[in-house]
Design a protein around this motif. Structure first.
Motif, mmCIF file in Angstrom:
data_model
loop_
_atom_site.group_PDB
_atom_site.id
_atom_site.type_symbol
_atom_site.label_atom_id
_atom_site.label_comp_id
_atom_site.label_asym_id
_atom_site.label_seq_id
_atom_site.Cartn_x
_atom_site.Cartn_y
_atom_site.Cartn_z
ATOM 1 N N GLN A 32 0.825 -1.205 0.000
ATOM 2 C CA GLN A 32 0.000 0.000 0.000
ATOM 3 C C GLN A 32 0.864 1.261 0.000
ATOM 4 O O GLN A 32 2.078 1.202 0.185
ATOM 5 C CB GLN A 32 -0.944 -0.011 1.204
ATOM 6 C CG GLN A 32 -2.003 -1.105 1.113
ATOM 7 C CD GLN A 32 -3.040 -0.993 2.206
ATOM 8 O OE1 GLN A 32 -2.741 -1.117 3.385
ATOM 9 N NE2 GLN A 32 -4.281 -0.751 1.809
ATOM 10 N N THR A 48 5.142 4.801 -1.695
ATOM 11 C CA THR A 48 4.858 3.471 -1.165
ATOM 12 C C THR A 48 5.355 3.350 0.272
ATOM 13 O O THR A 48 6.412 3.874 0.625
ATOM 14 C CB THR A 48 5.529 2.394 -2.031
ATOM 15 O OG1 THR A 48 5.095 2.550 -3.382
ATOM 16 C CG2 THR A 48 5.149 1.002 -1.557
ATOM 17 N N GLY A 88 -3.600 7.835 4.090
ATOM 18 C CA GLY A 88 -3.448 6.429 3.731
ATOM 19 C C GLY A 88 -3.964 5.532 4.840
ATOM 20 O O GLY A 88 -4.558 6.009 5.809
ATOM 21 N N PRO A 89 -3.742 4.226 4.730
ATOM 22 C CA PRO A 89 -3.098 3.565 3.592
ATOM 23 C C PRO A 89 -4.040 3.461 2.397
ATOM 24 O O PRO A 89 -5.237 3.263 2.558
ATOM 25 C CB PRO A 89 -2.752 2.184 4.144
ATOM 26 C CG PRO A 89 -3.787 1.932 5.203
ATOM 27 C CD PRO A 89 -4.083 3.272 5.805
ATOM 28 N N GLY A 91 -4.615 2.012 -1.836
ATOM 29 C CA GLY A 91 -4.237 0.973 -2.779
ATOM 30 C C GLY A 91 -4.552 -0.430 -2.287
ATOM 31 O O GLY A 91 -4.802 -0.659 -1.102
ATOM 32 N N LYS A 92 -4.535 -1.362 -3.210
ATOM 33 C CA LYS A 92 -4.804 -2.763 -2.896
ATOM 34 C C LYS A 92 -3.545 -3.414 -2.335
ATOM 35 O O LYS A 92 -2.480 -3.353 -2.955
ATOM 36 C CB LYS A 92 -5.247 -3.503 -4.159
ATOM 37 C CG LYS A 92 -5.626 -4.955 -3.928
ATOM 38 C CD LYS A 92 -6.080 -5.608 -5.225
ATOM 39 C CE LYS A 92 -6.429 -7.075 -5.000
ATOM 40 N NZ LYS A 92 -6.871 -7.730 -6.260
ATOM 41 N N PRO A 93 -3.628 -4.041 -1.167
ATOM 42 C CA PRO A 93 -2.445 -4.705 -0.602
ATOM 43 C C PRO A 93 -1.961 -5.842 -1.495
ATOM 44 O O PRO A 93 -2.724 -6.416 -2.279
ATOM 45 C CB PRO A 93 -2.946 -5.246 0.744
ATOM 46 C CG PRO A 93 -4.186 -4.477 1.043
ATOM 47 C CD PRO A 93 -4.800 -4.144 -0.285
#
Length: 204
Positions: A32, A48, A88-89, A91-93
């Motif tokens: 993520q 990241t 965040g986090p 995004g897709k892990p």
């Protein structure tokens, strides 16, 4: 505001920052990212997550000074300073499970994001072979961290100044050609490196 708990130089124009963000540290998963903004006039940039410690509330990011914001961060922001936004986090892990034998490859700045994925795969019970590389030894970092989470670690440099001379795709090709059973390959780095790694895996 989010306080910088620590800053250290990893390589020329590359710094590691630990940001105090307890909620993100508790929720973050390998793969993520966060989006930060230094101040009200700053741009938002994605980075990241290189590590997260739920106990201390620290979130680690690795920043290369390549543009206006990252250069400003390198020049003017240090331990004890605060940044305005740290979201965040996001995004897709990464997919983490016990695949069997996994090769994790990090090239250049890609060493930072591949580290938490490598650690998580090792914790999931995989046999993990690590390959990290850079153009020259001065650009290498996280060797000690990767050694701790890999069953075997191979270091490469384009000029041979550290580890073996060559590219990260070279030992990958050799391992696969030798017939060793590999269940998954994870590669993060420059596009040309990831393309070479993808090409190396296709026959297998």
């Amino acid at each position: 505001m989010y306080r910088i708990l620590n800053k250290r130089k990893l390589a020329p124009e590359v710094h590691e920052y630990v940001i105090e963000a307890p909620e993100i540290a508790r929720a973050a998963r390998p793969g993520q990212f966060v989006v930060l903004r230094l101040h009200e006039r700053g741009e938002r940039i994605p980075l990241t997550i290189a590590d997260a410690d739920p106990e201390t509330g620290g979130v680690t990011i690795v920043v290369q000074e390549v543009g206006k914001t990252t250069r400003e961060m390198g020049d003017k922001f240090g331990k004890g300073d605060c940044i305005l936004d740290f979201v965040g986090p996001l995004g897709k892990p990464s997919e983490i499970e016990n695949f069997g034998t996994v090769i994790c490859i990090g090239g250049g700045l890609g060493i930072a994001p591949v580290y938490p994925i490598t650690r998580a795969l090792k914790d999931a019970g995989n046999t993990v072979l690590g390959i990290i590389g850079a153009r020259t030894k001065d650009l290498l970092f996280y060797i000690d961290k990767m050694e701790k989470v890999c069953d075997e670690l191979i270091v490469t440099t384009d000029d041979g100044s550290a580890g073996r001379k060559g590219f990260t795709s070279d030992p990958l090709t050799e391992i696969l050609a030798a017939g060793r059973k590999v269940d998954r390959v994870v590669a993060i780095g420059p596009a040309v490196m990831m393309r070479a790694c993808a090409d190396a895996t296709r026959p297998f």
